[in-house]
Design a protein around this motif. Sequence first.
Motif, mmCIF file in Angstrom:
data_model
loop_
_atom_site.group_PDB
_atom_site.id
_atom_site.type_symbol
_atom_site.label_atom_id
_atom_site.label_comp_id
_atom_site.label_asym_id
_atom_site.label_seq_id
_atom_site.Cartn_x
_atom_site.Cartn_y
_atom_site.Cartn_z
ATOM 1 N N CYS A 210 0.898 -1.305 0.070
ATOM 2 C CA CYS A 210 0.042 -0.003 0.038
ATOM 3 C C CYS A 210 0.758 1.158 0.028
ATOM 4 O O CYS A 210 0.329 2.525 0.064
ATOM 5 C CB CYS A 210 -1.027 -0.037 1.277
ATOM 6 S SG CYS A 210 -0.192 0.493 2.810
ATOM 7 N N HIS A 211 2.175 1.266 -0.073
ATOM 8 C CA HIS A 211 2.872 2.516 0.142
ATOM 9 C C HIS A 211 4.398 2.201 -0.498
ATOM 10 O O HIS A 211 5.306 1.799 0.185
ATOM 11 C CB HIS A 211 3.024 2.797 1.740
ATOM 12 C CG HIS A 211 3.707 3.809 2.251
ATOM 13 N ND1 HIS A 211 2.903 4.796 3.173
ATOM 14 C CD2 HIS A 211 4.690 4.751 1.608
ATOM 15 C CE1 HIS A 211 3.632 6.184 3.163
ATOM 16 N NE2 HIS A 211 4.649 5.904 2.210
ATOM 17 N N ILE A 212 4.349 2.742 -1.922
ATOM 18 C CA ILE A 212 6.061 2.943 -2.191
ATOM 19 C C ILE A 212 5.947 4.377 -2.695
ATOM 20 O O ILE A 212 4.863 4.972 -3.174
ATOM 21 C CB ILE A 212 6.323 1.940 -3.172
ATOM 22 C CG1 ILE A 212 5.796 2.158 -4.418
ATOM 23 C CG2 ILE A 212 5.920 0.235 -2.640
ATOM 24 C CD1 ILE A 212 6.365 1.182 -5.680
ATOM 25 N N HIS A 213 7.251 4.620 -3.168
ATOM 26 C CA HIS A 213 7.376 5.993 -3.666
ATOM 27 C C HIS A 213 8.316 5.766 -4.814
ATOM 28 O O HIS A 213 9.272 5.025 -5.157
ATOM 29 C CB HIS A 213 8.345 6.860 -2.598
ATOM 30 C CG HIS A 213 7.801 7.088 -1.322
ATOM 31 N ND1 HIS A 213 7.018 8.424 -1.320
ATOM 32 C CD2 HIS A 213 7.599 6.502 -0.224
ATOM 33 C CE1 HIS A 213 6.599 8.195 0.155
ATOM 34 N NE2 HIS A 213 7.011 7.266 0.634
ATOM 35 N N VAL A 214 7.757 6.354 -6.030
ATOM 36 C CA VAL A 214 8.511 6.428 -7.305
ATOM 37 C C VAL A 214 8.714 8.249 -7.562
ATOM 38 O O VAL A 214 7.658 9.004 -7.470
ATOM 39 C CB VAL A 214 7.789 5.896 -8.568
ATOM 40 C CG1 VAL A 214 8.472 6.282 -9.514
ATOM 41 C CG2 VAL A 214 7.613 4.577 -8.278
ATOM 42 N N SER B 234 0.137 6.442 8.570
ATOM 43 C CA SER B 234 1.338 5.775 8.064
ATOM 44 C C SER B 234 1.994 5.574 9.129
ATOM 45 O O SER B 234 2.722 6.497 9.424
ATOM 46 C CB SER B 234 1.643 6.231 6.721
ATOM 47 O OG SER B 234 0.754 6.244 5.572
ATOM 48 N N HIS B 235 2.877 4.459 9.069
ATOM 49 C CA HIS B 235 4.080 4.161 9.926
ATOM 50 C C HIS B 235 3.912 4.102 11.452
ATOM 51 O O HIS B 235 4.718 4.015 12.136
ATOM 52 C CB HIS B 235 5.234 5.105 9.735
ATOM 53 C CG HIS B 235 5.299 5.422 8.259
ATOM 54 N ND1 HIS B 235 5.385 4.631 7.340
ATOM 55 C CD2 HIS B 235 5.456 6.965 7.577
ATOM 56 C CE1 HIS B 235 5.633 5.408 6.107
ATOM 57 N NE2 HIS B 235 5.336 6.498 6.206
ATOM 58 N N GLY B 236 2.756 4.479 11.783
ATOM 59 C CA GLY B 236 2.355 4.250 13.282
ATOM 60 C C GLY B 236 3.298 5.091 14.322
ATOM 61 O O GLY B 236 3.558 4.653 15.332
ATOM 62 N N SER C 224 5.430 -1.269 2.125
ATOM 63 C CA SER C 224 6.982 -1.442 2.384
ATOM 64 C C SER C 224 7.662 0.071 2.687
ATOM 65 O O SER C 224 8.555 0.121 3.492
ATOM 66 C CB SER C 224 7.588 -2.078 1.328
ATOM 67 O OG SER C 224 7.640 -1.123 0.021
ATOM 68 N N ASP C 225 7.081 1.003 2.106
ATOM 69 C CA ASP C 225 7.696 2.460 2.047
ATOM 70 C C ASP C 225 9.073 2.380 1.121
ATOM 71 O O ASP C 225 10.024 3.259 1.491
ATOM 72 C CB ASP C 225 8.041 2.901 3.434
ATOM 73 C CG ASP C 225 8.045 4.453 3.258
ATOM 74 O OD1 ASP C 225 7.461 5.223 2.461
ATOM 75 O OD2 ASP C 225 8.549 5.027 4.408
ATOM 76 N N LEU C 226 9.185 1.346 0.236
ATOM 77 C CA LEU C 226 10.271 1.674 -0.519
ATOM 78 C C LEU C 226 10.424 3.015 -1.114
ATOM 79 O O LEU C 226 9.245 3.613 -1.374
ATOM 80 C CB LEU C 226 10.064 0.632 -1.689
ATOM 81 C CG LEU C 226 11.354 0.558 -2.772
ATOM 82 C CD1 LEU C 226 12.256 -0.447 -1.997
ATOM 83 C CD2 LEU C 226 10.788 0.138 -4.258
HETATM 84 ZN ZN LIG Z 1 6.601 7.075 2.557
#
Ligand SMILES: [Zn+2]
Length: 282
Positions: free
Chosen positions: A6-10, A190-192, A241-243
């Motif tokens: 649910c969470h990556i960055h490009v 996000s990220h608690g 993942s937050d890649l």
């Molecule tokens: Zn992020």
Amino acid sequence: MNYKDCHIHVIPLDRIKDEFKRALLPKTSKTYEEICSSPKKLIETMDNANLEKVAIMSYPSPETHGMGMELVYFVIDYCSGYRDRLYPVGSVHPSMDVKDIITHLEKQYSDIAAIKLHPVHQHFKPNDYREEESGLKSLEVIYEFASDNNLSILFHTGTSILPNARVKFGDPLYLDDVANDFPKLNIIMSHGGRPFWMDKAFFIMRRFKNVWLDISGIPPKRLLDYFPRFEIIAERCIYGSDLPSPGVKGLKENLEEFLSLPISKELKEKIAVKNFDKIYRT
Ligand SMILES: [Zn+2]
């Protein structure tokens, strides 16, 4: 192959500020650089990781990475050839004029799966719309738009070590006001609040049924140390993942680490498969 991240960055690496890129790049790999310039490469990496869908964040932040709204449209465009697998998450900046905010939200609306706001990189408190705070009306407009159109809003909570990040804005407790004042809004925390506000994040999760926890950015191996009573809130958690954040080895490695946790198969399936479609417009 039906897991979801649910969470990556490009990010277009050639268009962001040098100092931001320098801070980010030592932690990124060659594969990540290729992913940023080719959605096909991302799809290959997802196939290899057993991932069916990913959601890709975007947000304007002249304060940190240096890009404005063009990043949002870059991500929408990046996803456009693979809309069954890549889900753009749109954004605006709370410092924009209300008129511009509405124009941009309407323009993005048909393309995006949710809205992302980054208090730590956009320098605002999520409850700044309130009179006793800054009376920032643009935030109310964003929350109402999301609430009326059934779009979830992701808020970054917790720290960031990238240049010019202001960590104080990452306190999850500000979401207490938002969840109180916008009961129909789906809030994704996000990220608690990691690495030091997990107790507040846990409280918010228990108090409000319209708040979801995106576990990205938390090393999966540490998840149960960070949230010792994880099972109480697990039904409303979503895997991510937050890649390319520090510590994320790769889409595949991160997912495998999560899948090896000692929690039930049913919960893993909710968190890494089913909840994605519940909180995102897909
Ligand atoms: Zn992020």
